[in-house]
Enzyme design. Structure first.
Site, short mmCIF file in Angstrom:
data_model
loop_
_atom_site.label_atom_id
_atom_site.label_comp_id
_atom_site.label_asym_id
_atom_site.label_seq_id
_atom_site.Cartn_x
_atom_site.Cartn_y
_atom_site.Cartn_z
N ARG A 125 -4.03 1.68 -2.49
CA ARG A 125 -3.95 1.49 -1.14
C ARG A 125 -3.95 0.23 -1.79
NH1 ARG A 125 -9.14 2.92 2.94
NH2 ARG A 125 -8.50 5.01 2.47
N ASP A 136 -4.99 -3.63 0.37
CA ASP A 136 -5.20 -4.34 2.01
C ASP A 136 -4.19 -5.23 2.56
OD1 ASP A 136 -7.81 -2.65 1.57
OD2 ASP A 136 -8.50 -5.20 0.60
N ARG A 156 -10.56 -8.89 -6.27
CA ARG A 156 -11.24 -10.12 -5.84
C ARG A 156 -12.56 -11.14 -5.23
NH1 ARG A 156 -8.92 -8.48 -0.18
NH2 ARG A 156 -9.68 -10.88 0.96
#
Length: 251
Positions: A50, A52, A197
């Site tokens: 996945r 974001d 991140r």
């Protein structure tokens, strides 16, 4: 039943993420809608992972099963005629029934791009994090190798992460400058939610002189040091590659 593997590329700016959600525009939802129109039956797409909202991909992989037998070009051209401009199928491969886009993956490569500039750059702003041009890259490059290896990355995930296991393997982290763009490539076996991140946010804190370059090693060894305050914005992150052994023969 035939199992088909797709390599896809998308601009994540206007997606609520890659995985299907009850409310919101997603990559998986767009792919399944196009396949249902094309094959005239509901189709479940299985992504390699996945991403974001706002995160991009140049090489995400998905698979699906179908009773139809079509050439690769038919899937690619047929789906692309129905998909929106910010999502495209760039490769198609028939695979064995034992192949799974997520569970067969051996690793992934992400790229995070920083724009070192005081000036806004409208043509690249959707794909970068703009930071100050005097960011000190030397301590960032000194600190980055501490990420490499097998570590517990619990301090580099965000509160929404549901993974019970937080140990991950990072194989490489590399810096490459292109004008005033700085590309940070991270290769690993797998990643926690927002892990890349958070890693980049920590490196930027080091480049700003807000954190000691030895703090990464201290955090990974669970020493008493403040966890990263910054989570880099999603715009600069792109999933570049998903690795398999053997790799699908995309056409």
């Amino acid at each position: 039943m035939n199992r088909i593997c797709l390599k896809i590329e998308f601009d994540g700016t206007d997606f609520c993420g890659s995985q299907l959600q009850p409310n919101g525009r997603t990559v998986q939802g767009q792919l399944e809608a196009a396949l249902q129109t094309m094959l005239e039956v509901p189709v479940r797409v299985h992504p390699s992972g996945r991403t974001d909202a706002g995160v991009h991909a140049r090489g995400m992989v998905v698979h699906f099963d179908t009773e139809r037998s079509l050439p690769a070009s038919a899937y690619r051209e047929g789906m692309n005629s129905m998909l929106p401009p910010d999502l495209a199928v760039i490769g198609v491969a028939p695979v064995e029934d034992c192949f799974h886009a997520r569970f067969s993956a051996t690793g992934k490569r992400y790229r995070y791009t920083l724009l070192l500039s005081q000036q806004r750059r409208p043509l690249v702003s959707r794909y970068v994090w703009r930071v100050e041009p005097d960011l000190d890259l030397a301590p960032m490059e000194t600190a980055a190798p501490d990420f490499v290896g097998v570590h517990d990355f619990i301090r580099f995930r965000t509160s929404g992460c549901s993974s019970q296991r937080t140990v991950r393997r990072i194989d490489a982290i590399n810096f490459r400058s292109e004008g005033n763009l700085l590309h940070i490539d991270v290769v690993g076996s797998g990643f926690l939610k927002n892990m890349v991140r958070r890693m980049v946010g920590c490196l930027v804190e080091i480049g700003r002189g807000q954190r000691d370059c030895r703090d990464i090693g201290r955090m990974l060894q669970d020493q008493p040091v403040e966890r990263p305050a910054l989570t880099a914005p999603p715009s600069g992150l792109c999933l570049e590659e998903v690795f398999y052994d053997p790799p699908p023969g995309f056409r």
